[in-house]
Design an enzyme around this catalytic site. Structure first.
Site, PDB file in Angstrom:
ATOM      1  N   TYR A 156      10.547  79.510  31.502  1.00  0.00           N
ATOM      2  CA  TYR A 156      11.612  79.393  30.499  1.00  0.00           C
ATOM      3  C   TYR A 156      11.261  80.167  29.235  1.00  0.00           C
ATOM      4  O   TYR A 156      10.090  80.342  28.907  1.00  0.00           O
ATOM      5  CB  TYR A 156      11.901  77.932  30.148  1.00  0.00           C
ATOM      6  CG  TYR A 156      10.716  77.115  29.723  1.00  0.00           C
ATOM      7  CD1 TYR A 156      10.345  77.057  28.383  1.00  0.00           C
ATOM      8  CD2 TYR A 156       9.969  76.398  30.640  1.00  0.00           C
ATOM      9  CE1 TYR A 156       9.265  76.289  27.984  1.00  0.00           C
ATOM     10  CE2 TYR A 156       8.874  75.637  30.251  1.00  0.00           C
ATOM     11  CZ  TYR A 156       8.526  75.590  28.929  1.00  0.00           C
ATOM     12  OH  TYR A 156       7.442  74.846  28.528  1.00  0.00           O
ATOM     13  N   HIS A 202      -1.619  68.955  22.869  1.00  0.00           N
ATOM     14  CA  HIS A 202      -0.844  69.579  23.937  1.00  0.00           C
ATOM     15  C   HIS A 202      -1.763  70.064  25.070  1.00  0.00           C
ATOM     16  O   HIS A 202      -1.508  69.807  26.252  1.00  0.00           O
ATOM     17  CB  HIS A 202      -0.059  70.756  23.340  1.00  0.00           C
ATOM     18  CG  HIS A 202       0.913  71.402  24.271  1.00  0.00           C
ATOM     19  ND1 HIS A 202       2.248  71.076  24.294  1.00  0.00           N
ATOM     20  CD2 HIS A 202       0.733  72.344  25.218  1.00  0.00           C
ATOM     21  CE1 HIS A 202       2.847  71.810  25.222  1.00  0.00           C
ATOM     22  NE2 HIS A 202       1.956  72.588  25.791  1.00  0.00           N
TER      23      HIS A 202
END
Lengths: 234, 234, 234, 234, 234
Positions: D136, D159
C-alpha cells in the site's frame, strides 16, 4: 419516544431514480427513440403505485430524467416485491438507458412534530403535482444524536417555524438509516423555485445547520408530462 | 433585511454548460464536424435570450467548450420553460456531444451592497463581451451564516473594497441555494487574465476567505466567435 | 509589496498536458501509430514557442506522455491566442488521443526572493533539458495568507535555504490563482530522481509545510526524444 | 542524520502495476487469450531484473493481476532507462489490456533501524516467494516530521518491536517522496494472511498510528505461476 | 487478550461481489441472457462452499446483483485456493459481466463478546436465509484503538445491549485488517427492513458511534432464487 401514542400510519416507500439515455438511444431514429422511451415510462409507471416524471437534463450534470415512484408497504415482504417488480420492468430497456443514481427510503412518524398530518406534508398519491421537485440525501453529524432530546427539539422548532412561513412549499421526509448511505431523503415540491431558494437561504442561519454532515447531491427536476417529454426526444 | 426597500429588479437565470464532443464526432469528416457543431450552436443560441461561446479546451481537463446562456425570468413558470426548451434543442445533437458539468442560478439584489447597479456588474445582455470568462461554484461555511450581520457586513466591505480597485474586471453573482449543490455561481469577465489572477491573489488575505468552504471547480474560458471555433474543428 | 521596484520581467505561460492514446490508436498497425503520433507531436510543437516531451507511462496511473509547452505573453490577448492555436492543432488528432489532465499558469516576480534571476531558476527556452521533470499543482491553506508578512518571509527563508543545498535541481513557479483550481504549478528539473526525492524529504521538516493544503497529483516524467518515443509505440 | 556512517547499499527500484484485461481480450477465443497474456508476461519479465505475478481478481475491485518488478539502479540514468524499456514492452499489448494503478519507489537505508540488513527484510531477487503479497501507499501527517527525532525514534521502536513478534512476515520499505503522491510504498510478504491481519490489528494500538495520514488503497495479491494463471483465462 | 482461553473456532472466509451486466449482455436476445446468467451463477456457486444471490438493482446505484460466497479456511493456503478457483470460473463470463465492488474478510473470535456462539450470529452455511441482507465496510478512528480496554468494553456493552433488543436481526462480523481498505465487513440479515432501519437509528445515540470513521458504501440486497432472477432478465 412518544411514537407509541400516535395513531398508526401507513408506511410508504419513496424511490427516486435518475436515468441517462445511452449512446445507442441517441443514434436511433427519432420515432424509435420516442417509442422506446414511451414503453419504458409506461412499464415503470405500472410497476409502482404511482410514478411521476421530471426533467433533470441541464439542471444537473450527466442525467436526463428523474422518476419518482411511490409504493405502499403493507407488510415487510412488500419492499422486496417492489424492487423485484421494478427490476424486471427496467431490464427490458437496459440496451438504451443507463440507470443512474438511486435514492429511497420509507416514511415514519416524525419524532419532532407531533401534529396530525400537516397541510405542508406531501402526499405522493395526490392527483396533481407542483411544477418543481427538489430532493437530496441528508445525513446529520454523529454529535447531533448525542445531544439531549430537548436541545434537539429546540433546534427543530426553529427549523419548523421557518418552514411554516413558506406555506406553498410542501415537504416529505423519508428514512434511509441502514438502507442506503444517507440517513434521510428530503423532498420538496414548489411552484416557485426562487421562493424555494429563499427558504433554503433562510434555513442557513439556524443552529441545526451546524449538525448537517451532508446534504448533497441535490436533485432539482421540472415536472413534465409524458407527451411533452417524448416530443422533446428528437 | 432591507431588500423590501429596494426597487424591484428583473430576475435573470444564468446557465453555464460544459460540453465535450464525443468519439463519434471526431471520426466524422471535418466538413461534417463543422456542420454538426454549427447546427448545435445555432439551436442553443435560439433556445435562450442570449448565449455566449467560450473555448475551454486546454484550459481545463476533459472539456471542449462552455456555453453561457441567460434568460429573463418574468414569472415562476419561466424557469421550467427554459429547461424544457433547451433540452429539446440539445437532444437533436446528443449523438455527437456529451453534455458535461452544468452550473446555474438566478440573480437577486445583494444583501451586502446597496448601491444602485454598479458599473462593475455584468450585464449578460450587453452587446460586446470581454475576452475571458472565469466562473466557479461557491459555498460558504456553516459558521458564516451564524455570524452577526454587522460582522459579515464588515468582512464583505473589505472584500468589495479590493474588487473596486480592479475597475476593468466585472462581476455577476447568481444564487443557487436549493437549486444545485453550491450556494452561488460567481462569474467574472476580464480582458486581462494576469490582472484577474492578481485580484484573486489579493482576496486571499481577507478575513472572509476563512469562511469559504468550496470554490472549485473553477472554469476559465476564452471568448470565441462561431466562425473561429468552427474553423478550429479540423 | 515591493514588486513595483523590480525590473519588469517577461511573462511566460507554462502549460502541461497529459495524454492517453485511445483504444483506436492501439489497434492501428504500428507504422500508422508512429505516423499519427509523430504528426501530433510536430503540430503541438509548432503551436507553442517551445514544447518538451516526457514519458509518464508506468510512472503514473492512466497516462502515456506529458507535453510541456511554453509561450511568451507580450500582451493580454496572447493567452487566448495560445489556447485557440493549440486547440485547432489538437483537434486534428482527437480520434486517436484523449487529452487528459491539464495544468497551467504564468510567471510572476517572486514575493519572497528578491534576488536577480537565480541560477536554479528554470528557463523553459534553454537549449538542453535535464533528464527528469517533476511537476504538481500546489495550494496553501487559507491561514497562510492571513499570517503577517514577516512570519511568512521567515518560513520561506528556511524553505529557500534548503533548496539552495541542492544546486543541480532547478525550479519554476507558475501562478494559477483564479486561472485553475490550484494556486501554483511547481516545476522541478533534475538529472537524479533519488537526489530530488531527498530534497522533498528534507522539506517535510520545515514549518511552512504545515500551510500546504494540497500538492497532488504529482507528475513525474522521463525526458524522451521524438524518435525514442515513436520507436516505442510498437 | 547518521546515514553517512552506514555502508553504501545498492539502490533498488520497486514497481507495482495493476492490470485489467479489456473487453476486447475477453471476446477473443480462449487459446488466443492465453497466447496474448503469455506474450505480455514474458515481455514484461524481460524488461526488469525480476518480475513476480500475483492474482488480484476478486481480492480488489476492478483489477485482474498485479505485476511486481524490481530493477537495480546503478546510476541516475537507470530509472529513466527502466521506464522507457517497460513502456516499449507494454505498448505491444495495449489493445488487450489496460494499465491501471501504478506504485513505485526506491530503497534507502532506514533512518530508524540501524541494524545490518534484517532477516525480515524482503529481497526482491531471492529465488522463492511467499504465497501472499500485501502492498500500500503510505503517507504520514505533516505533524510527524515536525516532532523531535527522539520522539519519532521512540514511536518507531514500539512499531518495530511488534513487527519482530511476527518473524515469518517480511517487509520492504520504498521511498516515493517527490516521485509519486505517496511518501512510501510499504510491502509485506506472508504465507498466512490471517496472521498478517493480526499484525495489522496489533499495530493499530501504537502511538505512531496517530500520524498516519493515508495508507490506502491497499493491494493484496495471491502468488500465481504463469501456467496457473494462463490456464485460468478460459 | 482472553482469546487463548476460548475453544478454537473454524475460520470462515466471507466474500461479497457486486456485478453489473454489460451492454453486450443487454443486447443479447432474452433467452441467451438467461442462459449466460444461469451458467455464471451455477459456476460461481460451485466455486465456493456456499453462495447466495441478492438483487441490488434499484437499491443501489450502478449494480445488478450481489453474490455472497462463503468458504471454510482449514489452513493458510485455502485463501489463495479460493481466489484462484473463483477467478477461473468468473473469467468464462467476462464478456457479458463486469465484476464491481468486492468486499471480504475472515471470522475471528470477538474480543468484546465472550458468550458461546450467540443465537443472533449468522451461520452462512445454514439452509434457509432471511429476505434481506445489509452489508458495509467499517473502519474505526485511530483514537478508538488507543482508548483503554475497559472504556472500549463499556461502549461495546451499550452497543451489544441494543442489538439484543432486536432478536430477529442476525449479524456477522468479518475482519479485513490488512486484507482490504476497511477494518471490518459488517453483515446483517433481516426479514423486515423497517425494523432494521430502527435498529440502525437507535445505534446512532451510542457513545461508540463517535469512533466510527467510515461505514459506507452500504449494500442492501433482496434475496432472490435463481429462477426468479433469471426470469426477470427479459
Amino acid at each position: 419516544m412518544t411514537e407509541e401514542q400516535l395513531p398508526p400510519e401507513e408506511v410508504i416507500l419513496g424511490h427516486f431514480a435518475i436515468y441517462r439515455f445511452t449512446d445507442r438511444f441517441w443514434t436511433l431514429p427519432p420515432a424509435q427513440r420516442r417509442e422506446r422511451a414511451g414503453a419504458w415510462l409506461s412499464g415503470m409507471k405500472a410497476s409502482a403505485d404511482v410514478a411521476h416524471l421530471y426533467l433533470v437534463q441541464g439542471l444537473e450534470t450527466g442525467a436526463d430524467v428523474l422518476l419518482w415512484s411511490a409504493a405502499r408497504v403493507p407488510d415487510a415482504a412488500a419492499v422486496g416485491a417492489f424492487f423485484r417488480r421494478r427490476a424486471a420492468t427496467e431490464n427490458a430497456h437496459r440496451d438504451v438507458l443507463e440507470p443512474g443514481h438511486v435514492l429511497w427510503g420509507v416514511t415514519r412518524p416524525s419524532e419532532y412534530s407531533r401534529a396530525a398530518k400537516s397541510a405542508q406534508e406531501i402526499d405522493p398519491f395526490a392527483p396533481g403535482r407542483r411544477s418543481y421537485l427538489v430532493m437530496y440525501p441528508f445525513t446529520k453529524t454523529a454529535g447531533w444524536y448525542l445531544l439531549g432530546r430537548e436541545t434537539r427539539q429546540g433546534m427543530m422548532n426553529e427549523h419548523i417555524r421557518i418552514g411554516k412561513q413558506y406555506r406553498d412549499i410542501t415537504q416529505l421526509l423519508l428514512y434511509s438509516f441502514g438502507l442506503q448511505d444517507q440517513e434521510f431523503v428530503v423532498v420538496y415540491e414548489t411552484d416557485d423555485l426562487s421562493l424555494f431558494s429563499k427558504l433554503v437561504y433562510d434555513l442557513r442561519a439556524t443552529e441545526a445547520r451546524r449538525y448537517t454532515k451532508a446534504d448533497t447531491p441535490l436533485h432539482t427536476g421540472v415536472l413534465v408530462t409524458a407527451d411533452e417529454w417524448l416530443g422533446s426526444l428528437g
